[in-house]
Structures are given as structure tokens and as C-alpha cells.
Design a protein around this motif. Structure first.
Motif, PDB file in Angstrom:
ATOM      1  N   LYS A  53       9.521   9.069 -12.828  1.00 17.19           N
ATOM      2  CA  LYS A  53       9.489  10.510 -13.114  1.00 17.19           C
ATOM      3  C   LYS A  53       8.049  10.946 -13.334  1.00 17.19           C
ATOM      4  O   LYS A  53       7.231  10.183 -13.847  1.00 17.19           O
ATOM      5  N   PRO A  54       7.711  12.183 -12.970  1.00 19.00           N
ATOM      6  CA  PRO A  54       6.335  12.643 -13.183  1.00 19.00           C
ATOM      7  C   PRO A  54       5.942  12.514 -14.654  1.00 19.00           C
ATOM      8  O   PRO A  54       6.725  12.837 -15.541  1.00 19.00           O
ATOM      9  N   VAL A  55       4.738  12.012 -14.879  1.00 21.97           N
ATOM     10  CA  VAL A  55       4.265  11.809 -16.251  1.00 21.97           C
ATOM     11  C   VAL A  55       3.774  13.151 -16.802  1.00 21.97           C
ATOM     12  O   VAL A  55       3.039  13.873 -16.124  1.00 21.97           O
ATOM     13  N   THR A 104       1.977   0.542 -10.874  1.00 21.50           N
ATOM     14  CA  THR A 104       1.304   1.801 -10.544  1.00 21.50           C
ATOM     15  C   THR A 104       1.754   2.885 -11.522  1.00 21.50           C
ATOM     16  O   THR A 104       0.936   3.649 -12.052  1.00 21.50           O
ATOM     17  N   TYR A 105       3.059   2.908 -11.762  1.00 17.65           N
ATOM     18  CA  TYR A 105       3.616   3.870 -12.717  1.00 17.65           C
ATOM     19  C   TYR A 105       3.012   3.645 -14.111  1.00 17.65           C
ATOM     20  O   TYR A 105       2.548   4.583 -14.765  1.00 17.65           O
ATOM     21  N   GLU A 106       2.989   2.382 -14.539  1.00 16.50           N
ATOM     22  CA  GLU A 106       2.429   2.082 -15.861  1.00 16.50           C
ATOM     23  C   GLU A 106       0.946   2.425 -15.916  1.00 16.50           C
ATOM     24  O   GLU A 106       0.439   2.874 -16.943  1.00 16.50           O
ATOM     25  N   ALA A 107       0.251   2.203 -14.817  1.00 14.46           N
ATOM     26  CA  ALA A 107      -1.193   2.502 -14.785  1.00 14.46           C
ATOM     27  C   ALA A 107      -1.427   4.001 -14.986  1.00 14.46           C
ATOM     28  O   ALA A 107      -2.311   4.412 -15.734  1.00 14.46           O
ATOM     29  N   SER A 122       0.858  -1.200   0.000  1.00  9.42           N
ATOM     30  CA  SER A 122       0.000   0.000   0.000  1.00  9.42           C
ATOM     31  C   SER A 122       0.888   1.242   0.000  1.00  9.42           C
ATOM     32  O   SER A 122       0.595   2.232  -0.684  1.00  9.42           O
ATOM     33  N   MET A 123       1.961   1.185   0.788  1.00  7.95           N
ATOM     34  CA  MET A 123       2.855   2.334   0.870  1.00  7.95           C
ATOM     35  C   MET A 123       3.598   2.541  -0.455  1.00  7.95           C
ATOM     36  O   MET A 123       3.714   3.662  -0.954  1.00  7.95           O
ATOM     37  N   LEU A 124       4.059   1.444  -1.035  1.00  6.87           N
ATOM     38  CA  LEU A 124       4.809   1.570  -2.289  1.00  6.87           C
ATOM     39  C   LEU A 124       3.906   2.120  -3.396  1.00  6.87           C
ATOM     40  O   LEU A 124       4.314   2.973  -4.188  1.00  6.87           O
ATOM     41  N   ILE A 125       2.678   1.655  -3.436  1.00  9.31           N
ATOM     42  CA  ILE A 125       1.743   2.115  -4.475  1.00  9.31           C
ATOM     43  C   ILE A 125       1.422   3.593  -4.277  1.00  9.31           C
ATOM     44  O   ILE A 125       1.417   4.381  -5.228  1.00  9.31           O
ATOM     45  N   LYS A 167       4.909  10.050  -6.980  1.00  4.62           N
ATOM     46  CA  LYS A 167       6.126  10.220  -7.800  1.00  4.62           C
ATOM     47  C   LYS A 167       5.758  10.360  -9.275  1.00  4.62           C
ATOM     48  O   LYS A 167       6.412  11.094 -10.016  1.00  4.62           O
ATOM     49  N   ALA A 168       4.717   9.646  -9.711  1.00  5.28           N
ATOM     50  CA  ALA A 168       4.316   9.702 -11.124  1.00  5.28           C
ATOM     51  C   ALA A 168       3.541  10.978 -11.438  1.00  5.28           C
ATOM     52  O   ALA A 168       3.188  11.216 -12.590  1.00  5.28           O
ATOM     53  N   GLY A 169       3.252  11.774 -10.425  1.00 13.23           N
ATOM     54  CA  GLY A 169       2.612  13.058 -10.681  1.00 13.23           C
ATOM     55  C   GLY A 169       1.144  13.145 -10.294  1.00 13.23           C
ATOM     56  O   GLY A 169       0.468  14.115 -10.638  1.00 13.23           O
ATOM     57  N   ALA A 170       0.626  12.147  -9.569  1.00 19.69           N
ATOM     58  CA  ALA A 170      -0.769  12.234  -9.129  1.00 19.69           C
ATOM     59  C   ALA A 170      -0.922  13.426  -8.180  1.00 19.69           C
ATOM     60  O   ALA A 170      -0.037  13.698  -7.370  1.00 19.69           O
TER      61      ALA A 170
END
Ligand code: SF4
Lengths: 418, 371
Positions: free
Chosen positions: B189-191, B151-154, B14-17, B23-26
Motif C-alpha cells: 500500500k502507498p506509504v 523495496t517496500y521496507e526500504a 528489476s521489474m519487481l523492484i 506501489k509504495a508511493g514513489a
């Protein structure tokens, strides 16, 4: 192109004589007079006849679902987070009925949107059915739910905290009331009576029941805006654990710890897992407890292994430690033959005495108290089996905010005689 | 003291997600608490730049859609009872083409079932969630490392295809703590969110060969943006039954079908000479990994396919299954949901299902089925 003209030159899509057109024109006039451009305006529309407004406005628009437009508008307003952009949500009395919660929630939070309610007392698009805002007179004529009064959405919104709630009764005042609403910093709602010529041609007197007098209510509040806060990485808060001690665990050891909620079972299990890590092992831990976390049983499973643990199920634990009745009652049906069972003395009875397993009793509760019993039992287990260095457990506890009490429980466990 | 270049921590997925999302910019986590998704809510309050507590899941989904339409990337996490309420809004966001991420932590059903018992029972619901059977991308993760990467790919997929994406997980995957080496996590990296190339004249739903409309938020100062959940034309206005709006509707499916290879994620661990293939995903993957190691130790030849792009089903995944004489599906549900998605109700004789509810499928159960 950015311009101060809010409406397109398209024909109104409504039936002849429908009251919706005049409200649309009044919204545009109010926005223009207040100096908003088409690019400063976002129209959020609902479902029903009132939901046909998008193409009329030469502005940004978003057309959503029945009753949900106020919630969608809240998201847009918070997401934009720009007081220069005006979010205007338009819905009918049907939309208010199905999405009442959204209106009250937006009002409660005083989100900066203006909600325009076109109340024609009925569902126009589906055949003139009654809504939650239909008046009693209106229903009387249809011999339907006469005893059920309508919601007064203006008063409800006010009671929920809306900065501005009004009912406009005279066409002459429409633009002015709308300007007041739009200028309010926060949630504003204006309810208009709108004549549905298709399904309620003779309902002027029915409308009067609600729209007898204009009303304006205000709450002096600041609007709730989106909060932004840069946060540091969650991973930065994690303790980096390096091997400092040796262990005698050869492959994999699994433990079940069972007790009562509030008895420190979960935190003891976590300490065991990190003790393993200080001893160069890989570990997993999972907990089980009732949905009411403050009462009943509390169970935790820990696996310690020399290789990374993939599958985390624990079919045959090497040791089962039980320190209370709650814990025993929960797991007693699931005792495997080969597990060593370590029980608090209080659990000595016919049932536990008849177990075929290796059973050890200790006075954990008395020695370390209810909250320390689980950790004391673990400390006993580590010493007794020699699987790990007791110093690793102490190390694991050292950075804990209650390390002093925990160390006492560990010492108590070391002195237990079984 | 042993020195190494590992950074061992004790954490949960849960923490990693949650961390990967930010990190991906959410931009915002919009939550309504539900077990076993509560750790996302908790970490969401601690980590996201913005956090909102919705009054119910219907509202959550609407607020998410509003945020997304305004150019902010929203994330929420729920379980089936919440998903049921969100499905109306999910269809809306799908038709509007709004990027967002919904984490779905599976628990035992039907209905409220057992809130604290894991399961893999919601795949069929997500498969059929969009009226008209349009595919909503559903990704799953199978361990800590790919909880991070998937999560990043999602999020990348949500933005690239302008779509809501579901990250399918389950109780034991996100509520079990493990020792884990942080150095295994790849950089995120932020998307890049917004379209920089916009074809003039701009029409909100006009697309080129990439089949995805440009992403420009409501309130833009240059372009007039119209977003619509009802059948709409390129201008974003309601239009029934005309060729342009029908083409726009069909595009919702075609954009994924044509570009499926860009989002086909799976781990294929083949073994020379193997004619048996274990197919699994999510929480059952670790048991399958252990089972495969055990089988290979005992001399059995067996291949393992861990699927991460659940929906739409990548043709590559089916090609792999076609190559084997025996395909064993391992899923924690009754009857085999993924198996049914692939083979329907009439699976060929070579297909075997290992299923169970109420507890994890163990490696030994898989070994038994394979032997
Ligand atoms: S049905 Fe009634 S509300 Fe709808 S457009 Fe016609 S007159 Fe107006």
C-alpha cells in the motif's frame, strides 16, 4: 504566518561594504512588489559568502552544496510543480564555476527558477582565489592565468536556452531587472557585480571589464514542467504461463546457447525458458554479451528444473549449442567434459574435431538463416533428446510478434539431419 | 490441463523492484544509465508517474533531493561509478534528512571494473559513505520475493526515518530472468508521506522521542520550512558548535541506533543441534540455500542466516552469530566485507570466509568450506 514581507530583521552577515547586501534587498523588494508572500518563496542557497543568505529571508529555504544549488532548485521547482511558488537560487561566481553544468542544464530545460549570480570575481570565503568568472584585468593584477578569459555566464545561459538572461550593472536597475527575471515563465538568470571589500577593494575597474553595459537576452519558450502519467502495472503485461505439456526432464537440465549479437540467441533462450514453463518446469535465463550489444558474441544460459531454481550458476551444462564463430571463440575455453556439444556445420575444424565430448554438427545457419540458427538448433535439440514436447516450443512462440518467422526456424530445425 | 492457483510468469527482479517502488508511493524516477542498473531505468520510464533523464549522477542526486524537499519521493538506480559521483549529494540529502531510495547494483570493481560481471564489493563503501560515520540504511534482497518486500521496507524506512536508503543488489540478482509465481507477492500500500502531527511552535528539525523531524515539504502554506545540509539548529539555520546543533547532528546516528529493531530484517533458518552458521546476503544467498539443503541431506547440521538489514548492523544479527561455534561468511568479494564490518580485522578463530570474485560462489564451494 503568511505575509508579503520577504526579509527578516536580522543584520547582514557580510563584511562592511560588501556588495551582496544590496542584491539580497533587491530580491526581497522585487518579490514584494510582485505580490509574493513569504510562503510562496523558496530560497535555494549555495556555498560561500552568498550562501549565508538563508536567515536573512523570512521564507522557505534550503541550503545545499557548492555549485549544486541550481540543480537542487530544479528538483524543488519540478517537485513543487506549482507556478504560484517561486524558487530563487542564489550563488556566487565560484558556485557557477564548479556547477556550470547545472546552470546550463537548467537553462536548456528552461526550468522555472530564477538564478541570481553574485559575481565578485573571486572566492571570498576561502581567501580571494580566482574563479571561472574572474576577469582578465583582475587576474593581470594577480599575475595569474592572464591569458584565460572568463566565462560569460549570461551568454552561455542564453545560448543554452534560458528564457531570460541578464547582466545588471547599475544598482538603480537591480529591482526592475529582478522583477523581469522573476516574472518570466521559465529559467531566468541575472548576473550582478558584487564588490568584495575584503579581497578586492580596488577592483571597480576590474569589474567594469565585464559589467560595462547591461545586457538582456530572451528566448521565447515554454518552461519544461514535470510530466505526470498514471501507468498500469508492469506485471499486468506479463504473460501468465500454465502447464500444458509434459516433459521428460527428471531433475534439472542446463543449456548454454552461443552465437553472435543480433543472431537471436537471447530471444531463443527466452523461448526455451518459457517452453519449459509450458511444460510445467521452472526456468531461469541469463544473458552475456559485450557492452557493445550490436556486435561480437552473444551467450545465454538456461536452466530447466522440476523444482524452483535458487542458485542460477551453470558449472556443467548438459548441452552447449554454438551457431557462430563469435560464440565459439567466447566459450571454447570453458567446455566441460560431460556436455553434449551441438555445433553449426561451419564450425567443423581441427579444433572442434579434437573435442572429446559428444559433438553433433548441423546445418542450422543454412536452414534457418543467421537470425534463425539458434532457435533451429534448439528445436533440433528438443526433438533429438525428447526432453520436451515440440508443441510446447511452438506454443511459446505463438504469442511472439514474429511468430511466423520463428515457426519457420523451428520447422527448419526439425528437418535438420546431422 | 493442470489447474492451479499459481500465476507463473517469466520476469526479473528489476521489474519487481520497480513495480514495488511505485506501489509504495514513489513519485519520480531520476536516472542516469549505467550497466547493470539499466533495466531499472528502462522499467522506470515505463512505470513511474514521472521520469527524468539526468545529465550525470551528481545532478541526479541534486534533483532527487529537490524533489524530496518538495514532498515527492524520488528513486534512482546506479552502480559504483555512479555512486561515487552521488556520494557528495547523498551526504547532503542525509544531513538534510530527505527520504529517497537509491538502488545500487553491484558490479566487479575497482573503478569501472567489468560492467557486466556481478559482485558484492560495495558494502564497505556504503558503510563509510557518510562523513563522520553516520549510518545510512542499506538493505539487501536475496531472491524475487524479498526484492519486493525489501523495496517496500526500504521506502517505509526512508519516510519513517526521513533518510536516503540504499537497496543493495547486484548484477545477477536483477538481470537474471526466472519463472516466478506472482501470487507470492504480498500487497503493497502507498506509504503515508507527510507528518500529520506537528508540535507547535513548529521548528523544522525539532524532534520528539521518535527522534525524526516532521516531514513537511518546502512551499507549505502553513509552516515555514527550512532545510539545511550544513550543521544546523532546530530552526534549520547554520549554527556552529552550539549544544542544540550538536545534539541535532548526533541525533542523525541515534535515531537509527535507538530504533534499530524496527528495521532489523533477516531470515534465520536454524536447525536443532546445529553449531555451524552460514551468514550471507544478496546474490550469494541462493547458493547458500542450496548448500544448506545439500548439507542437511547428507546429515550435516547447519543453520543459515540471510541478512537483509546490512547497515546499521542489528544487534539481533550479532546475537545469532554469537550463539554458534563456527560462523561461515559467504560473500562475492575479496576478503569478506561483511565479515570485516562485524568482526573487524581480528576475527575470532571460529569465523571462516568463503570469498570469490568474477563469478558466483557455487553451492559446492560452500559445502566444501562447511564440511
Ligand atoms: S569576503 Fe568578500 S564577498 Fe564575502 S562577505 Fe566579505 S566582502 Fe562580501
Amino acid at each position: 504566518m503568511t505575509k508579503n514581507k520577504i526579509l527578516n530583521k536580522v543584520k547582514m552577515p557580510f563584511c562592511q561594504g560588501c556588495g551582496h547586501g544590496i542584491i539580497v534587498r533587491s530580491i526581497a523588494k522585487a518579490m514584494e512588489q510582485l505580490g509574493y508572500t513569504n510562503h510562496d518563496t523558496v530560497i535555494v542557497s549555495d556555498i560561500g559568502c552568498s550562501g549565508l543568505v538563508d536567515p536573512l529571508f523570512d521564507t522557505h529555504s534550503i541550503h545545499g552544496l557548492h555549485g549544486r544549488a541550481p540543480a537542487l532548485g530544479v528538483g524543488v521547482s519540478l517537485g513543487l510543480d506549482n507556478p504560484n511558488k517561486k524558487v530563487i537560487v542564489i550563488q556566487g561566481d565560484g558556485g557557477v564555476t564548479i556547477g556550470l553544468q547545472h546552470v546550463l542544464e537548467a537553462a536548456r530545460r528552461n526550468i522555472d527558477i530564477t538564478l541570481v549570480v553574485m559575481n565578485n570575481l573571486l572566492y571570498g570565503m576561502t581567501g580571494g582565489q580566482i574563479s571561472g568568472l574572474s576577469t582578465q584585468k583582475f587576474k593581470e593584477q594577480r599575475h595569474f592565468e592572464v591569458d584565460v578569459p572568463p566565462f560569460d555566464i549570461v551568454k552561455l545561459a542564453h545560448a543554452s536556452g534560458a528564457a531570460f538572461s541578464a547582466r545588471a550593472t547599475s544598482i538603480k536597475t537591480y529591482t526592475e531587472v529582478l522583477k523581469d527575471a522573476i516574472e518570466v515563465n521559465g529559467f531566468s538568470i541575472v548576473e550582478f557585480s558584487s564588490l568584495c571589500t575584503s579581497y578586492a577593494f580596488k577592483k571597480l575597474d576590474e569589474l567594469q571589464e565585464v559589467f560595462e553595459e547591461a545586457e538582456v537576452y530572451r528566448n521565447e519558450r515554454i518552461p519544461v514542467r514535470a510530466h505526470h502519467k498514471e501507468r498500469k502495472s508492469l506485471l499486468d503485461n506479463l504473460q501468465i504461463i500454465e502447464k500444458e505439456f509434459d516433459s521428460k526432464i527428471e531433475k534439472r537440465v542446463g543449456l548454454v546457447l552461443a552465437g553472435s549479437a543480433g543472431g537471436g540467441v537471447q530471444s531463443a533462450a527466452k523461448l526455451l525458458a518459457t517452453t519449459g514453463m509450458f511444460s510445467g518446469l521452472h526456468s531461469t535465463m541469463k544473458g552475456e554479451y559485450p557492452v557493445t550489444v550490436g556486435t561480437g558474441f552473444s551467450i545465454a544460459e538456461v536452466i530447466l528444473s522440476t523444482t524452483p531454481v535458487k542458485y542460477t550458476g551453470l558449472e556443467t551444462p548438459d548441452a552447449v549449442i554454438v551457431v557462430s564463430d563469435d560464440g565459439w571463440n567466447k566459450i571454447k575455453g570453458n567446455i566441460q567434459e560431460n556436455s553434449t556439444i551441438i555445433l553449426d556445420n561451419s564450425l567443423k575444424n581441427e579444433e572442434t574435431e579434437s573435442l572429446k565430448n559428444k559433438v553433433v554438427y548441423g546445418d542450422f545457419n543454412r536452414a534457418a538463416g543467421k537470425r534463425g540458427a539458434a532457435l533451429a538448433a534448439l528445436s533440433y535439440w528438443i526433438k533429438d533428446t525428447g526432453m520436451m514436447d515440440i508443441e510446447a516450443l511452438k506454443k511459446s512462440v505463438s504469442s511472439h510478434k514474429y511468430s511466423k518467422v520463428l515457426l519457420e526456424a523451428i520447422e527448419a530445425g526439425l528437418n535438420i539431419l546431422t | 490441463m493442470e489447474k492451479n492457483n499459481k500465476q507463473m510468469v517469466f520476469t526479473d527482479a528489476s521489474m519487481l523492484i520497480t513495480e514495488a517502488c511505485v506501489k509504495a508511493g514513489a513519485d519520480v524516477f531520476i536516472g542516469y544509465p549505467i550497466t547493470p542498473s539499466n533495466r531499472f531505468y528502462q522499467y522506470g520510464t515505463q512505470r513511474f508517474p514521472s521520469f527524468l533523464a539526468g545529465p550525470d549522477e551528481i545532478t541526479v542526486m541534486q534533483w532527487m533531493a529537490g524533489y524530496s524537499a518538495a514532498g515527492k519521493f524520488p528513486v534512482s538506480a546506479t552502480a559504483f561509478p555512479g555512486l561515487a559521483l552521488m556520494t557528495e549529494g547523498l551526504n547532503m540529502a542525509y544531513a538534510m534528512e530527505l527520504p529517497m531510495l537509491l538502488i545500487l547494483t553491484q558490479r566487479l570493481g575497482p573503478s569501472t571494473g567489468s560492467a557486466t560481471t556481478g559482485a558484492q564489493g560495495d558494502l564497505m563503501f556504503t558503510y563509510g559513505a557518510i562523513s563522520g560515520h553516520y549510518p545510512i540504511p542499506v538493505f539487501s534482497h536475496s531472491d524475487f520475493e524479498d526484492s519486493w518486500t525489501m523495496t517496500y521496507e526500504a521506502i517505509k524506512t526512508a519516510i519513517k526515518f526521513r533518510t536516503p536508503v540504499i537497496l543493495l543488489t547486484s548484477k545477477e540478482l536483477v538481470m537474471t530472468n526466472k519463472s516466478f509465481d506472482l501470487n507470492k507477492l504480498k500487497e503493497i500500500k502507498p506509504v503515508e508521506k507527510f507528518s500529520t502531527k506537528v508540535e507547535e511552535p513548529y521548528k523544522p528539525y525539532k524532534t520528539g522521542k521518535e527522534m525524526v523531524p516532521p516531514y513537511i515539504p518546502l512551499g507549505d502554506d502553513k509552516y515555514q520550512v527550512r532545510i539545511n545540509a550544513s550543521t544546523h539548529n532546530d530552526a534549520g539555520l547554520i549554527k556552529k558548535n552550539d549544544p542544540e546543533s550538536m545534539a541535532n547532528t548526533k541525533r542523525l546516528k541515534e535515531k537509527f541506533e535507538k530504533r534499530i529493531d524496527e528495521i532489523a530484517f533477516y531470515d534465520f533458518d536454524n536447525q536443532d543441534g546445529a553449531d555451524k552458521l552460514i551468514v550471507t546476503y544478496g546474490i550469494s544467498a541462493d547458493a547458500a540455500r542450496d548448500a544448506v539443503a545439500e548439507l542437511r541431506d547428507s546429515g550435516e547440521k547447519v543453520a543459515l542466516l540471510i541478512v537483509k538489514t546490512m547497515i546499521p548492523v542489528p544487534p539481533k544479527v550479532m546475537e545469532i552469530m554469537d550463539r554458534f561455534n563456527s560462523v561461515i561468511f559467504v560473500e562475492e568479494n575479496i576478503g569478506g566485507i561483511y565479515k570485516e564490518i562485524i568482526y573487524g580485522k581480528n576475527a575470532p578463530a571460529k569465523v571462516i570466509a568463503v570469498n570469490k570474485i568474477g563469478s558466483l560462489i557455487s553451492p559446492s564451494e560452500i559445502v566444501k568450506a562447511v564440511k
